[in-house]
Design a protein around this motif. Sequence first.
Motif, mmCIF file in Angstrom:
data_model
loop_
_atom_site.group_PDB
_atom_site.id
_atom_site.type_symbol
_atom_site.label_atom_id
_atom_site.label_comp_id
_atom_site.label_asym_id
_atom_site.label_seq_id
_atom_site.Cartn_x
_atom_site.Cartn_y
_atom_site.Cartn_z
ATOM 1 N N GLY A 4 91.153 28.953 23.777
ATOM 2 C CA GLY A 4 93.015 29.329 24.393
ATOM 3 C C GLY A 4 93.633 27.811 23.893
ATOM 4 N N ILE A 5 94.942 27.866 24.245
ATOM 5 C CA ILE A 5 95.720 26.622 23.578
ATOM 6 C C ILE A 5 96.786 26.499 24.764
ATOM 7 C CG2 ILE A 5 97.981 26.613 21.823
ATOM 8 C CD1 ILE A 5 96.281 28.269 19.954
ATOM 9 N N PHE A 6 96.981 25.409 24.437
ATOM 10 C CA PHE A 6 98.130 25.043 25.987
ATOM 11 C C PHE A 6 98.704 23.505 25.340
ATOM 12 C CE2 PHE A 6 93.568 26.399 26.913
ATOM 13 C CZ PHE A 6 93.749 26.845 27.923
ATOM 14 N N ALA A 7 99.950 24.310 26.477
ATOM 15 C CA ALA A 7 101.228 23.855 26.037
ATOM 16 C C ALA A 7 101.471 21.691 25.754
ATOM 17 C CB ALA A 7 102.296 24.105 26.496
ATOM 18 N N ASP A 8 100.296 21.569 27.751
ATOM 19 C CA ASP A 8 100.243 20.333 28.503
ATOM 20 C C ASP A 8 99.606 20.603 29.205
ATOM 21 O OD1 ASP A 8 101.556 21.408 30.474
ATOM 22 O OD2 ASP A 8 103.753 21.149 29.713
ATOM 23 N N ILE A 9 99.266 19.385 30.069
ATOM 24 C CA ILE A 9 98.074 19.074 30.672
ATOM 25 C C ILE A 9 99.008 20.625 32.001
ATOM 26 C CG2 ILE A 9 96.672 18.222 32.963
ATOM 27 C CD1 ILE A 9 96.781 15.694 31.042
ATOM 28 N N ALA A 10 99.978 20.239 32.812
ATOM 29 C CA ALA A 10 100.583 21.273 33.491
ATOM 30 C C ALA A 10 99.813 22.903 33.305
ATOM 31 C CB ALA A 10 102.005 21.251 33.771
ATOM 32 N N ASP A 11 100.532 23.297 32.073
ATOM 33 C CA ASP A 11 99.610 23.956 32.009
ATOM 34 C C ASP A 11 98.310 24.523 31.755
ATOM 35 O OD1 ASP A 11 100.317 27.134 30.317
ATOM 36 O OD2 ASP A 11 100.558 26.406 28.065
ATOM 37 N N LEU A 12 97.436 23.670 31.375
ATOM 38 C CA LEU A 12 96.102 24.048 31.296
ATOM 39 C C LEU A 12 95.746 24.009 32.731
ATOM 40 C CD1 LEU A 12 92.494 24.117 30.141
ATOM 41 C CD2 LEU A 12 93.184 22.217 31.290
ATOM 42 N N ASP A 13 96.370 22.993 34.099
ATOM 43 C CA ASP A 13 96.083 23.594 35.177
ATOM 44 C C ASP A 13 96.504 24.710 36.544
ATOM 45 O OD1 ASP A 13 95.073 20.497 35.490
ATOM 46 O OD2 ASP A 13 96.310 20.180 36.234
ATOM 47 N N PHE A 14 98.028 25.432 35.730
ATOM 48 C CA PHE A 14 98.465 26.885 36.038
ATOM 49 C C PHE A 14 96.989 27.636 35.423
ATOM 50 C CE2 PHE A 14 101.083 30.687 34.895
ATOM 51 C CZ PHE A 14 101.036 30.700 36.893
ATOM 52 N N TYR A 51 93.866 26.985 35.120
ATOM 53 C CA TYR A 51 92.482 27.265 35.741
ATOM 54 C C TYR A 51 92.997 27.638 37.445
ATOM 55 C CZ TYR A 51 90.746 23.819 32.855
ATOM 56 O OH TYR A 51 90.242 23.076 31.546
ATOM 57 N N LYS A 52 94.190 27.595 37.655
ATOM 58 C CA LYS A 52 94.598 28.317 39.169
ATOM 59 C C LYS A 52 94.614 29.969 39.049
ATOM 60 C CE LYS A 52 98.123 28.552 42.008
ATOM 61 N NZ LYS A 52 98.229 27.357 43.359
ATOM 62 N N ILE A 53 94.861 29.958 37.523
ATOM 63 C CA ILE A 53 95.444 31.612 37.961
ATOM 64 C C ILE A 53 93.466 32.481 37.814
ATOM 65 C CG2 ILE A 53 96.278 33.691 36.016
ATOM 66 C CD1 ILE A 53 98.053 31.789 35.740
ATOM 67 N N TYR A 54 92.792 32.053 36.989
ATOM 68 C CA TYR A 54 91.930 32.824 35.967
ATOM 69 C C TYR A 54 90.180 32.078 37.168
ATOM 70 C CZ TYR A 54 95.151 35.166 33.191
ATOM 71 O OH TYR A 54 95.472 35.419 32.360
ATOM 72 N N LEU A 55 90.369 31.236 37.867
ATOM 73 C CA LEU A 55 88.408 30.301 38.400
ATOM 74 C C LEU A 55 89.118 29.695 39.399
ATOM 75 C CD1 LEU A 55 88.246 27.159 35.721
ATOM 76 C CD2 LEU A 55 87.301 29.827 36.027
ATOM 77 N N GLU A 56 90.344 29.930 40.437
ATOM 78 C CA GLU A 56 90.537 30.104 41.793
ATOM 79 C C GLU A 56 90.732 31.422 41.977
ATOM 80 O OE1 GLU A 56 93.660 27.048 43.409
ATOM 81 O OE2 GLU A 56 92.498 25.985 41.553
ATOM 82 N N ASN A 57 90.136 31.191 43.308
ATOM 83 C CA ASN A 57 90.888 32.807 44.075
ATOM 84 C C ASN A 57 89.287 33.834 43.189
ATOM 85 O OD1 ASN A 57 92.470 31.865 46.082
ATOM 86 N ND2 ASN A 57 94.248 31.725 44.847
ATOM 87 N N THR A 58 88.609 33.669 42.607
ATOM 88 C CA THR A 58 88.051 34.873 42.184
ATOM 89 C C THR A 58 86.547 34.360 42.738
ATOM 90 O OG1 THR A 58 86.738 33.061 40.517
ATOM 91 C CG2 THR A 58 89.107 34.385 39.822
ATOM 92 N N ASP A 59 85.673 35.529 42.576
ATOM 93 C CA ASP A 59 84.370 36.062 43.433
ATOM 94 C C ASP A 59 83.410 35.144 42.563
ATOM 95 O OD1 ASP A 59 85.513 39.310 44.215
ATOM 96 O OD2 ASP A 59 85.395 37.474 45.047
#
Length: 76
Positions: free
Chosen positions: A56-66, A68-76
């Motif tokens: 994974g490559i990220f532009a900034d901390i907000a990009d990293l947090d997003f 995580y939100k997409i792929y780690l939150e709301n998952t089984d």
Amino acid sequence: MTDTMKQLAELVKGFDVELRQELQSSRSGVFRKENGEMYVRSNVPLGQEYPEEVIGIFADIADLDFFYKIYLENTD
């Protein structure tokens, strides 16, 4: 074996502290060498090919947090 996006996000999360530190000053990412060793690389340019596998490559901390939100939150 291909990792799922959730698995990749979990791998990235293991480098969270170091990655956040690097993201304060430059585009950074998590890479995996051919031997399986993973590491954080900073000053990652756009649009370039890399000899290592890009986790994974990220532009900034907000990009990293997003990410995580997409792929780690709301998952089984």
